[in-house]
Scaffold this motif. Structure first.
Motif, PDB file in Angstrom:
ATOM      1  N   GLY A 131       0.801  -1.217   0.000  1.00  0.00           N
ATOM      2  CA  GLY A 131       0.000   0.000   0.000  1.00  0.00           C
ATOM      3  C   GLY A 131       0.836   1.271   0.000  1.00  0.00           C
ATOM      4  O   GLY A 131       0.321   2.359   0.200  1.00  0.00           O
ATOM      5  N   PHE A 132       2.137   1.133  -0.237  1.00  0.00           N
ATOM      6  CA  PHE A 132       3.033   2.276  -0.137  1.00  0.00           C
ATOM      7  C   PHE A 132       4.002   2.317  -1.314  1.00  0.00           C
ATOM      8  O   PHE A 132       4.757   1.373  -1.542  1.00  0.00           O
ATOM      9  CB  PHE A 132       3.801   2.202   1.187  1.00  0.00           C
ATOM     10  CG  PHE A 132       4.589   3.428   1.520  1.00  0.00           C
ATOM     11  CD1 PHE A 132       3.962   4.648   1.735  1.00  0.00           C
ATOM     12  CD2 PHE A 132       5.958   3.358   1.633  1.00  0.00           C
ATOM     13  CE1 PHE A 132       4.701   5.780   2.052  1.00  0.00           C
ATOM     14  CE2 PHE A 132       6.700   4.484   1.951  1.00  0.00           C
ATOM     15  CZ  PHE A 132       6.070   5.697   2.156  1.00  0.00           C
ATOM     16  N   CYS A 133       3.957   3.413  -2.093  1.00  0.00           N
ATOM     17  CA  CYS A 133       4.870   3.632  -3.220  1.00  0.00           C
ATOM     18  C   CYS A 133       5.755   4.810  -2.849  1.00  0.00           C
ATOM     19  O   CYS A 133       5.274   5.927  -2.651  1.00  0.00           O
ATOM     20  CB  CYS A 133       4.071   3.938  -4.489  1.00  0.00           C
ATOM     21  SG  CYS A 133       5.081   4.191  -5.967  1.00  0.00           S
ATOM     22  N   ASP A 134       7.058   4.568  -2.727  1.00  0.00           N
ATOM     23  CA  ASP A 134       8.005   5.609  -2.315  1.00  0.00           C
ATOM     24  C   ASP A 134       9.016   5.850  -3.419  1.00  0.00           C
ATOM     25  O   ASP A 134       9.759   4.940  -3.789  1.00  0.00           O
ATOM     26  CB  ASP A 134       8.705   5.186  -1.030  1.00  0.00           C
ATOM     27  CG  ASP A 134       9.639   6.248  -0.477  1.00  0.00           C
ATOM     28  OD1 ASP A 134       9.339   7.444  -0.632  1.00  0.00           O
ATOM     29  OD2 ASP A 134      10.672   5.868   0.114  1.00  0.00           O
ATOM     30  N   GLU A 135       9.007   7.068  -3.971  1.00  0.00           N
ATOM     31  CA  GLU A 135       9.935   7.468  -5.029  1.00  0.00           C
ATOM     32  C   GLU A 135       9.924   6.489  -6.200  1.00  0.00           C
ATOM     33  O   GLU A 135      10.959   6.147  -6.764  1.00  0.00           O
ATOM     34  CB  GLU A 135      11.346   7.651  -4.464  1.00  0.00           C
ATOM     35  CG  GLU A 135      11.419   8.760  -3.427  1.00  0.00           C
ATOM     36  CD  GLU A 135      12.813   9.007  -2.901  1.00  0.00           C
ATOM     37  OE1 GLU A 135      13.778   8.442  -3.437  1.00  0.00           O
ATOM     38  OE2 GLU A 135      12.920   9.774  -1.940  1.00  0.00           O
ATOM     39  N   GLY A 136       8.732   6.014  -6.550  1.00  0.00           N
ATOM     40  CA  GLY A 136       8.571   5.166  -7.716  1.00  0.00           C
ATOM     41  C   GLY A 136       8.771   3.678  -7.505  1.00  0.00           C
ATOM     42  O   GLY A 136       8.786   2.915  -8.471  1.00  0.00           O
ATOM     43  N   PHE A 137       8.906   3.246  -6.250  1.00  0.00           N
ATOM     44  CA  PHE A 137       9.091   1.823  -5.957  1.00  0.00           C
ATOM     45  C   PHE A 137       8.195   1.405  -4.798  1.00  0.00           C
ATOM     46  O   PHE A 137       8.037   2.153  -3.832  1.00  0.00           O
ATOM     47  CB  PHE A 137      10.555   1.514  -5.592  1.00  0.00           C
ATOM     48  CG  PHE A 137      11.516   1.762  -6.709  1.00  0.00           C
ATOM     49  CD1 PHE A 137      11.744   0.797  -7.678  1.00  0.00           C
ATOM     50  CD2 PHE A 137      12.168   2.982  -6.822  1.00  0.00           C
ATOM     51  CE1 PHE A 137      12.616   1.037  -8.724  1.00  0.00           C
ATOM     52  CE2 PHE A 137      13.042   3.229  -7.856  1.00  0.00           C
ATOM     53  CZ  PHE A 137      13.272   2.265  -8.817  1.00  0.00           C
ATOM     54  N   CYS A 138       7.634   0.192  -4.894  1.00  0.00           N
ATOM     55  CA  CYS A 138       6.845  -0.332  -3.783  1.00  0.00           C
ATOM     56  C   CYS A 138       7.780  -0.540  -2.602  1.00  0.00           C
ATOM     57  O   CYS A 138       8.884  -1.076  -2.755  1.00  0.00           O
ATOM     58  CB  CYS A 138       6.194  -1.661  -4.162  1.00  0.00           C
ATOM     59  SG  CYS A 138       4.879  -1.495  -5.388  1.00  0.00           S
ATOM     60  N   ALA A 139       7.358  -0.086  -1.447  1.00  0.00           N
ATOM     61  CA  ALA A 139       8.208  -0.147  -0.270  1.00  0.00           C
ATOM     62  C   ALA A 139       7.391  -0.527   0.951  1.00  0.00           C
ATOM     63  O   ALA A 139       6.170  -0.446   0.951  1.00  0.00           O
ATOM     64  CB  ALA A 139       8.858   1.223  -0.045  1.00  0.00           C
ATOM     65  N   SER A 140       8.096  -0.931   1.985  1.00  0.00           N
ATOM     66  CA  SER A 140       7.449  -1.159   3.279  1.00  0.00           C
ATOM     67  C   SER A 140       7.239   0.193   3.922  1.00  0.00           C
ATOM     68  O   SER A 140       7.993   1.130   3.700  1.00  0.00           O
ATOM     69  CB  SER A 140       8.350  -2.004   4.183  1.00  0.00           C
ATOM     70  OG  SER A 140       8.548  -3.271   3.607  1.00  0.00           O
ATOM     71  N   PHE A 141       6.201   0.296   4.689  1.00  0.00           N
ATOM     72  CA  PHE A 141       5.944   1.547   5.402  1.00  0.00           C
ATOM     73  C   PHE A 141       6.575   1.423   6.773  1.00  0.00           C
ATOM     74  O   PHE A 141       6.045   0.754   7.651  1.00  0.00           O
ATOM     75  CB  PHE A 141       4.448   1.806   5.505  1.00  0.00           C
ATOM     76  CG  PHE A 141       4.120   3.147   6.068  1.00  0.00           C
ATOM     77  CD1 PHE A 141       4.308   4.292   5.320  1.00  0.00           C
ATOM     78  CD2 PHE A 141       3.652   3.274   7.354  1.00  0.00           C
ATOM     79  CE1 PHE A 141       4.017   5.541   5.826  1.00  0.00           C
ATOM     80  CE2 PHE A 141       3.351   4.513   7.879  1.00  0.00           C
ATOM     81  CZ  PHE A 141       3.537   5.654   7.120  1.00  0.00           C
ATOM     82  N   CYS A 142       7.733   2.011   6.931  1.00  0.00           N
ATOM     83  CA  CYS A 142       8.464   1.914   8.205  1.00  0.00           C
ATOM     84  C   CYS A 142       8.787   3.298   8.718  1.00  0.00           C
ATOM     85  O   CYS A 142       9.087   4.210   7.944  1.00  0.00           O
ATOM     86  CB  CYS A 142       9.766   1.144   8.027  1.00  0.00           C
ATOM     87  SG  CYS A 142       9.542  -0.544   7.473  1.00  0.00           S
TER      88      CYS A 142
END
Length: 108
Positions: A92-103
Motif C-alpha cells: 500500500g506504499f509507493c516511495d519514489e517510484g518503488f513499492c516499499a514497506s511503510f516503516c
C-alpha cells in the motif's frame, strides 16, 4: 406523559450489511459487507472481481488492484517493483517510484 424517550436500533437507523448472494439496496440502507462484496446491478451482493477480470467500479478482490488504465484487476506489485501509486503495491506504499514497506525511522 409525552416526554418519554424511545431508543432505536442503530442498525435500523443507519442501515445494515448483508453478505454474498443476499439482496441489497443501498438507497434503502441495505448494503453489502464492505470488505466482502459489492451490490451488483441485479440488486444482489456479488464478490469483487478477481485477477484478470474487468473492474468497472474500480474495486478488486483482496489479491489484486484495479488498474485505472485498463479497468482490469492486476496482481499487486511486490516490494521493490516500479510503481506510480500505493494502490498498486501489496504494502500500500509507493516511495519514489518503488513499492516499499511503510516503516518509521528508528532513533539511534
Amino acid at each position: 406523559s409525552g416526554d418519554e424517550l424511545t431508543c432505536a436500533d442503530p442498525c435500523e437507523v443507519f442501515g445494515r450489511y448483508v453478505g454474498l448472494g443476499e439482496a441489497c439496496d443501498p438507497a434503502a440502507g441495505v448494503s453489502c459487507e464492505p470488505l466482502e462484496a459489492m451490490c451488483g446491478t441485479s440488486g444482489t451482493c456479488e464478490a469483487f472481481p478477481g485477477l484478470g477480470e474487468a473492474c468497472p467500479r474500480g474495486m478488486c478482490s483482496g489479491d489484486s488492484y484495479c488498474d485505472p488504465a485498463s479497468n482490469v484487476c492486476l496482481e499487486y506489485l511486490r516490494r521493490g517493483d516500479v510503481c506510480t501509486d500505493g494502490t498498486q503495491c501489496e504494502t500500500g506504499f509507493c516511495d519514489e517510484g518503488f513499492c516499499a514497506s511503510f516503516c518509521w525511522p528508528q532513533p539511534f
